[in-house]
Design a protein around this motif. Structure first.
Motif, PDB file in Angstrom:
ATOM      1  N   LEU A 138      48.690  46.912 -41.500  1.00  0.00           N
ATOM      2  CA  LEU A 138      49.992  46.322 -41.843  1.00  0.00           C
ATOM      3  C   LEU A 138      50.346  46.478 -43.308  1.00  0.00           C
ATOM      4  O   LEU A 138      51.448  46.066 -43.722  1.00  0.00           O
ATOM      5  N   GLY A 139      49.444  47.015 -44.145  1.00  0.00           N
ATOM      6  CA  GLY A 139      49.747  47.225 -45.560  1.00  0.00           C
ATOM      7  C   GLY A 139      49.912  45.939 -46.334  1.00  0.00           C
ATOM      8  O   GLY A 139      50.806  45.832 -47.188  1.00  0.00           O
ATOM      9  N   VAL A 140      49.061  44.929 -46.041  1.00  0.00           N
ATOM     10  CA  VAL A 140      49.136  43.646 -46.748  1.00  0.00           C
ATOM     11  C   VAL A 140      47.764  43.307 -47.304  1.00  0.00           C
ATOM     12  O   VAL A 140      46.768  43.935 -46.956  1.00  0.00           O
ATOM     13  N   LYS A 141      47.720  42.308 -48.187  1.00  0.00           N
ATOM     14  CA  LYS A 141      46.479  41.778 -48.732  1.00  0.00           C
ATOM     15  C   LYS A 141      46.348  40.332 -48.298  1.00  0.00           C
ATOM     16  O   LYS A 141      47.318  39.563 -48.382  1.00  0.00           O
ATOM     17  N   ARG A 142      45.165  39.948 -47.870  1.00  0.00           N
ATOM     18  CA  ARG A 142      44.996  38.592 -47.332  1.00  0.00           C
ATOM     19  C   ARG A 142      45.317  37.518 -48.349  1.00  0.00           C
ATOM     20  O   ARG A 142      45.812  36.442 -48.006  1.00  0.00           O
ATOM     21  N   GLY A 143      45.037  37.793 -49.621  1.00  0.00           N
ATOM     22  CA  GLY A 143      45.342  36.789 -50.640  1.00  0.00           C
ATOM     23  C   GLY A 143      46.823  36.472 -50.728  1.00  0.00           C
ATOM     24  O   GLY A 143      47.216  35.377 -51.132  1.00  0.00           O
ATOM     25  N   GLY A 144      47.662  37.432 -50.336  1.00  0.00           N
ATOM     26  CA  GLY A 144      49.101  37.213 -50.426  1.00  0.00           C
ATOM     27  C   GLY A 144      49.731  36.685 -49.159  1.00  0.00           C
ATOM     28  O   GLY A 144      50.932  36.380 -49.161  1.00  0.00           O
ATOM     29  N   VAL A 145      48.946  36.608 -48.058  1.00  0.00           N
ATOM     30  CA  VAL A 145      49.558  36.173 -46.797  1.00  0.00           C
ATOM     31  C   VAL A 145      48.910  34.923 -46.212  1.00  0.00           C
ATOM     32  O   VAL A 145      49.582  34.164 -45.504  1.00  0.00           O
ATOM     33  N   ILE A 146      47.618  34.699 -46.482  1.00  0.00           N
ATOM     34  CA  ILE A 146      46.960  33.513 -45.914  1.00  0.00           C
ATOM     35  C   ILE A 146      47.603  32.251 -46.481  1.00  0.00           C
ATOM     36  O   ILE A 146      47.737  32.098 -47.696  1.00  0.00           O
ATOM     37  N   GLY A 147      47.991  31.369 -45.584  1.00  0.00           N
ATOM     38  CA  GLY A 147      48.650  30.129 -45.982  1.00  0.00           C
ATOM     39  C   GLY A 147      50.161  30.216 -45.939  1.00  0.00           C
ATOM     40  O   GLY A 147      50.840  29.186 -45.982  1.00  0.00           O
ATOM     41  N   LYS A 148      50.727  31.423 -45.829  1.00  0.00           N
ATOM     42  CA  LYS A 148      52.180  31.572 -45.759  1.00  0.00           C
ATOM     43  C   LYS A 148      52.671  31.289 -44.350  1.00  0.00           C
ATOM     44  O   LYS A 148      51.990  31.595 -43.369  1.00  0.00           O
ATOM     45  N   THR A 149      53.863  30.733 -44.261  1.00  0.00           N
ATOM     46  CA  THR A 149      54.503  30.463 -42.983  1.00  0.00           C
ATOM     47  C   THR A 149      55.632  31.459 -42.795  1.00  0.00           C
ATOM     48  O   THR A 149      56.544  31.537 -43.626  1.00  0.00           O
ATOM     49  N   LEU A 150      55.585  32.232 -41.721  1.00  0.00           N
ATOM     50  CA  LEU A 150      56.588  33.263 -41.460  1.00  0.00           C
ATOM     51  C   LEU A 150      57.735  32.692 -40.645  1.00  0.00           C
ATOM     52  O   LEU A 150      57.555  31.798 -39.826  1.00  0.00           O
ATOM     53  N   LYS A 151      58.924  33.263 -40.896  1.00  0.00           N
ATOM     54  CA  LYS A 151      60.109  32.889 -40.131  1.00  0.00           C
ATOM     55  C   LYS A 151      60.696  34.142 -39.524  1.00  0.00           C
ATOM     56  O   LYS A 151      60.828  35.170 -40.198  1.00  0.00           O
ATOM     57  N   LYS A 152      61.082  34.048 -38.274  1.00  0.00           N
ATOM     58  CA  LYS A 152      61.490  35.237 -37.542  1.00  0.00           C
ATOM     59  C   LYS A 152      62.756  35.864 -38.107  1.00  0.00           C
ATOM     60  O   LYS A 152      62.838  37.082 -38.287  1.00  0.00           O
ATOM     61  N   LYS A 153      63.750  35.060 -38.393  1.00  0.00           N
ATOM     62  CA  LYS A 153      65.052  35.599 -38.791  1.00  0.00           C
ATOM     63  C   LYS A 153      65.105  35.992 -40.255  1.00  0.00           C
ATOM     64  O   LYS A 153      65.985  36.740 -40.665  1.00  0.00           O
ATOM     65  N   THR A 154      64.195  35.476 -41.049  1.00  0.00           N
ATOM     66  CA  THR A 154      64.203  35.799 -42.485  1.00  0.00           C
ATOM     67  C   THR A 154      62.817  36.270 -42.900  1.00  0.00           C
ATOM     68  O   THR A 154      62.054  35.528 -43.524  1.00  0.00           O
ATOM     69  N   PRO A 155      62.431  37.502 -42.526  1.00  0.00           N
ATOM     70  CA  PRO A 155      61.099  37.994 -42.885  1.00  0.00           C
ATOM     71  C   PRO A 155      60.935  38.122 -44.390  1.00  0.00           C
ATOM     72  O   PRO A 155      61.886  38.442 -45.112  1.00  0.00           O
TER      73      PRO A 155
END
Length: 666
Positions: A341-358
């Motif tokens: 997915l081209g991401v780093k875990r430090g930048g995504v763990i703990g984040k809450t995603l929203k479908k309409k506003t990625p």
């Protein structure tokens, strides 16, 4: 007596206590015999004292047998001998009763001069009584000697020694009392010495028995001594009274103090036992606490190792893994998922995603969490209860086709439900499938043109357009023409399968008359059935409901079913096609009297390139694609298909196509 009132439930303690009680009674009456002035009363007391030897020896024998059986197990011979000796001693009881009234059968007449109570004139049964006494005593000595010499435990050997020297040896002193009957006189000093010798030995045996049976406790000893002292005081008051009238209150008091003393000893014993149980419980709790701490420590270490192991497994999976909560907060992401997915875990763990506003840069991650084909599936109000399979395509960081498997997991911290999505890169597989489909499409088209030309040429010869042909030539031409038709049908089936897999098989569903379309398709196959001498019939219920139908695709499915039924039915058989309403749908049934399908083959019947074993044995030609195409067409109409068959009993395939929500025109 103390043992009887405290540890009477124990068999060994009970028999020992009975033995000790009768031994004590012998000594009590012997003491009274020496202190009473009345010759008549002394004679009666003397008879009672001598007769007490009978239950004493009987109890000793039973105690010896029980003690022996505890360490060596039950031996029937020893038990029978013990009971026999006890019964032999009991035989003298009635004669002692008669002696009590002056009969003189055992110890003879005791009416002597006033200066002596005992007369040296033995009764006729005294010698026999002494012999029985010695037999019982000798058997007890034999058992205890075996226990001492052959006991396999220290307790067994020690108990054998104590029984020999503390019980069996002192019993012999009872025989000194019969010396005067046979002219053997003993001085008072000798009798007194023997008494003082046996007393401490007997007391030692009693002490060991009490300690062995756990009723010898300091608090219990104090209570027993107090009660015993009180009994002795009251007893001697009654004994030294001037008359029976003066002794009566003391005797009543003695009876009362005996009852109260027993209750006092029992209450002290209960308190001691409770304290001992509490002490044992405290020790066990302490041990349990230490053990529990060790177990908790070991379990914690084990869990830590398990967690580390799981972390390593998850981290090194070849598939990507994402864990998130029901409100789409990312909890975990492994290294493979980062790469996909081209991401780093430090930048995504703990984040809450929203479908309409990625979130910028997390579009691929959002596509995985919110796949378009599962837009309604992942709503919080409708969370999945089982694993769900999805396929998506992403363009960042590179173009990839991914297969997603989403499954719920137990409740996470905070009471929120969790989910895990496994990501597998299927780009290469998809490319291979596309290449295969392209190859099949090209090959089918390339083969179709020359096959059509060959068929046209063969048809020309058969119709006589190229001149007259002989009968033998016609048979060869007809075989070739049929083979060309079969080949063309296989190529057509391959093209259908390719279009189905690529999603290009398109359906144009419009309200239609399924009865008319079915009748036309069956009519086209009548010639094929007649050529094989098979009866093909069509039945339909009048006024069938309207269904949404792609007539062309429906005909393909029906022709495949009827063609199979005719092919696998032997001559003189029948094939029946029927249409009838069925709970909001129309049911098409194709039933034949053919070779049938084995139970183990039926689950794979609608898969690609599968042919039942019996079908391949009887008919070698066939691609195994027909029923796969039929199932795809039925599902394209929103219907269902099922098969009912038994070997040798024919086959029925039923298709349910839902009716259209429109009224049938008259």
């Amino acid at each position: 007596f103390f043992i009887l009132t405290t540890d009477y439930r124990d068999k060994i303690a009970r028999y020992f206590a009975i033995t000790a009680v009768f031994g004590a009674l012998i000594n009590i009456f012997a003491f009274l015999y020496h202190t009473i002035d009345s010759i008549d009363l002394a004679r009666q007391v003397r008879v009672i004292s001598q007769s007490m030897s009978i239950p004493f020896i009987g109890a000793l024998l039973l105690y010896s047998v029980v003690l022996y059986e505890k360490h060596f197990g039950v031996e029937r011979l020893f038990r029978l001998v013990g009971y026999g000796c006890a019964a032999l001693m009991a035989w003298f009881v009635p004669f002692f009763v008669l002696d009590f009234a002056g009969g003189g059968h055992v110890i003879g007449p005791l009416l002597g001069p006033s200066s002596e109570v005992l007369t040296p004139e033995p009764g006729p049964l005294l010698a026999y009584y002494i012999a029985a006494f010695l037999i019982g005593w000798g058997f007890s000595v034999y058992l205890m000697a075996r226990l001492w010499l052959k006991g396999n435990t220290r307790d067994a050997r020690l108990m054998g020694v104590l029984m020999l020297f503390c019980m069996n040896l002192p019993i012999l002193t009872r025989l000194f009392g019969y010396g005067p009957w046979y002219g053997i006189e003993s001085s008072d000093f000798l009798t007194l010495g023997i008494t003082f010798l046996t007393g401490p030995i007997f007391a030692f045996g009693v002490t060991y028995a009490i300690m062995r049976h756990k009723v010898f406790n300091l608090r219990l000893i104090a209570a027993e001594l107090f009660v015993f002292g009180m009994w002795c005081f009251v007893f001697f008051r009654a004994l030294l009274a001037d008359s029976w009238a003066a002794a009566t209150p003391d005797l009543i008091l003695l009876a009362a103090t005996m009852v109260l003393g027993v209750f006092l000893i029992r209450s002290v014993l209960e308190e001691v036992e409770q304290r001992e149980r509490l002490s044992v419980l405290m020790r066990e709790l302490k041990i349990l606490n230490e053990t529990l701490e060790k177990r908790v420590e070991d379990r914690t270490a084990e869990l830590s190792r398990s967690k580390t192991h799981i972390e390593q497994v998850v981290e090194n999976l070849t598939a990507g893994l994402i864990e998130y909560t029901s409100d789409y907060r990312i909890v975990r992401i492994n290294r493979t998922a980062e790469e996909f997915l081209g991401v780093k875990r430090g930048g995504v763990i703990g984040k809450t995603l929203k479908k309409k506003t990625p979130i910028a840069g997390l579009e691929s991650l959002s596509s995985v969490i919110f796949p378009e084909t599962a837009a309604d599936y992942m709503k919080p109000k409708d969370q999945p209860t089982g694993a769900r399979l999805e396929e998506i395509a992403i363009v960042s960081p590179v173009h990839r086709e991914l297969q997603l498997t989403t499954a719920p997991i137990p409740t996470l911290e905070g009471g929120k439900r969790g989910f895990i999505t496994l990501i597998r890169d299927i780009s290469r597989e998809k490319q291979i499938d596309r290449s295969k489909s392209e190859f099949l499409t090209v090959a089918a088209h390339q083969l179709r043109t020359p096959l059509t030309a060959i068929r046209w040429t063969l048809k020309l010869f058969l119709d006589g357009g190229a001149g007259r042909v002989s009968k033998a030539q016609r048979e060869v031409l007809e075989d070739g023409y049929r083979a060309g038709n079969n080949m063309l049908r296989i190529i057509t089936d391959l093209l259908h399968v390719v279009r189905i897999e690529e999603g290009r098989f398109g359906f144009s569903l419009i309200p239609g008359d399924i009865g008319k379309v079915t009748e036309e398709a069956v009519a086209e196959l009548q010639a094929l059935a007649s050529a094989k001498n098979i009866k093909l019939t069509f039945e339909k219920t009048p006024a069938l409901p309207v269904v949404l139908l792609d007539a062309e695709k429906y005909k393909i499915a029906l022709q495949n079913l009827v063609d199979n039924a005719i092919k696998y039915t032997l001559p003189e058989g029948h094939v029946r096609v029927a249409l009838a309403p069925q709970n909001g749908s129309v049911r098409l049934s194709v039933a034949d009297s053919g070779i049938g399908i084995a139970k183990e083959d039926q689950p794979r019947l609608f898969t690609r390139f599968f042919r039942a074993k019996r079908a391949m044995e009887m008919f070698t030609d066939g691609s195994g694609l027909g029923l796969f195409i039929v199932k795809s067409i039925v599902e394209g109409h929103g219907g269902t298909i099922k098969v009912t068959s038994e070997l040798g009993m024919g086959t029925t395939i039923s298709i349910d196509i839902p009716q259209a929500d429109v009224k049938r025109k008259k």
